[in-house]
Design an enzyme around this catalytic site. Sequence first.
Site, PDB file in Angstrom:
ATOM      1  N   CYS A  11       0.949  -0.760  -0.206  1.00 52.72           N
ATOM      2  CA  CYS A  11       0.047  -0.305  -0.411  1.00 52.72           C
ATOM      3  C   CYS A  11       0.974   1.336   0.211  1.00 52.72           C
ATOM      4  O   CYS A  11       1.914   1.045  -0.342  1.00 52.72           O
ATOM      5  CB  CYS A  11      -1.195  -0.186   1.620  1.00 52.72           C
ATOM      6  SG  CYS A  11      -0.864   0.240   2.557  1.00 52.72           S
ATOM      7  N   ARG A  17      -3.360  -0.590   5.008  1.00 54.86           N
ATOM      8  CA  ARG A  17      -4.252  -1.342   4.091  1.00 54.86           C
ATOM      9  C   ARG A  17      -3.092  -2.874   4.179  1.00 54.86           C
ATOM     10  O   ARG A  17      -3.604  -4.151   4.690  1.00 54.86           O
ATOM     11  CB  ARG A  17      -4.445  -0.973   3.338  1.00 54.86           C
ATOM     12  CG  ARG A  17      -5.427  -0.054   2.769  1.00 54.86           C
ATOM     13  CD  ARG A  17      -6.129   0.382   1.472  1.00 54.86           C
ATOM     14  NE  ARG A  17      -5.281   1.282   1.032  1.00 54.86           N
ATOM     15  CZ  ARG A  17      -4.298   2.781   0.795  1.00 54.86           C
ATOM     16  NH1 ARG A  17      -5.559   2.276  -0.264  1.00 54.86           N
ATOM     17  NH2 ARG A  17      -3.800   3.347   0.778  1.00 54.86           N
TER      18      ARG A  17
END
Length: 199
Positions: A11, A17
């Site tokens: 990410c 994430r």
Amino acid sequence: MMPPFSVLHVCMGNICRSPMAERLTMMAARERVGDKVDELIYVSSGGTGGWHAGEEMNPPAAREVRRRGGHDVGFAARKLLGEHLDTADLVLASTAEQVDYILGLRADSAGRTFVLGEFGRLLGKIDQGTLPPYAPEPDPVYARGVALVEAVDRVRGGQPPEAEDDLDDPWGRGDAFFSRVADEIDATVRPLVAALLAG
């Protein structure tokens, strides 16, 4: 003996994430194969930017992983380097923009690099019966994983990812937003692990 099949999540800052994806992938794998997990699959993550290098997971991301039964202990963010891509058998980025960044570092990783949602969407279209048979040992899992990535790449057929394949950035958002993003991650990593470790 082959090394474990290696999945690399990417990410932007490597604190929201991709760490959630890293730990949720490992959790799904551990549920299937228990203590053999480290022999069979290696999951890591990195960020296209290095601002957070060395930091722990973002607190709401860590909470989300723990809430689902995973653990956030021992995580440290790192900036993505070309050498990380060289050793990855499957690279899953949160967005198409990050895929472009990855291909800028290593153009030769194109066939094994996908947007997370794109991989999940295409995974459902392959015939898993054509993959090498599963056995809970490093060599067959590795062979199955490589064949799985090749099959998904063939289904992709050179088409670009779709806009909805991107994973929204939850940074600075509330717990409900993190929970939705974690659900979207699970929607890809659980079927991936099930296909790879089809016991």
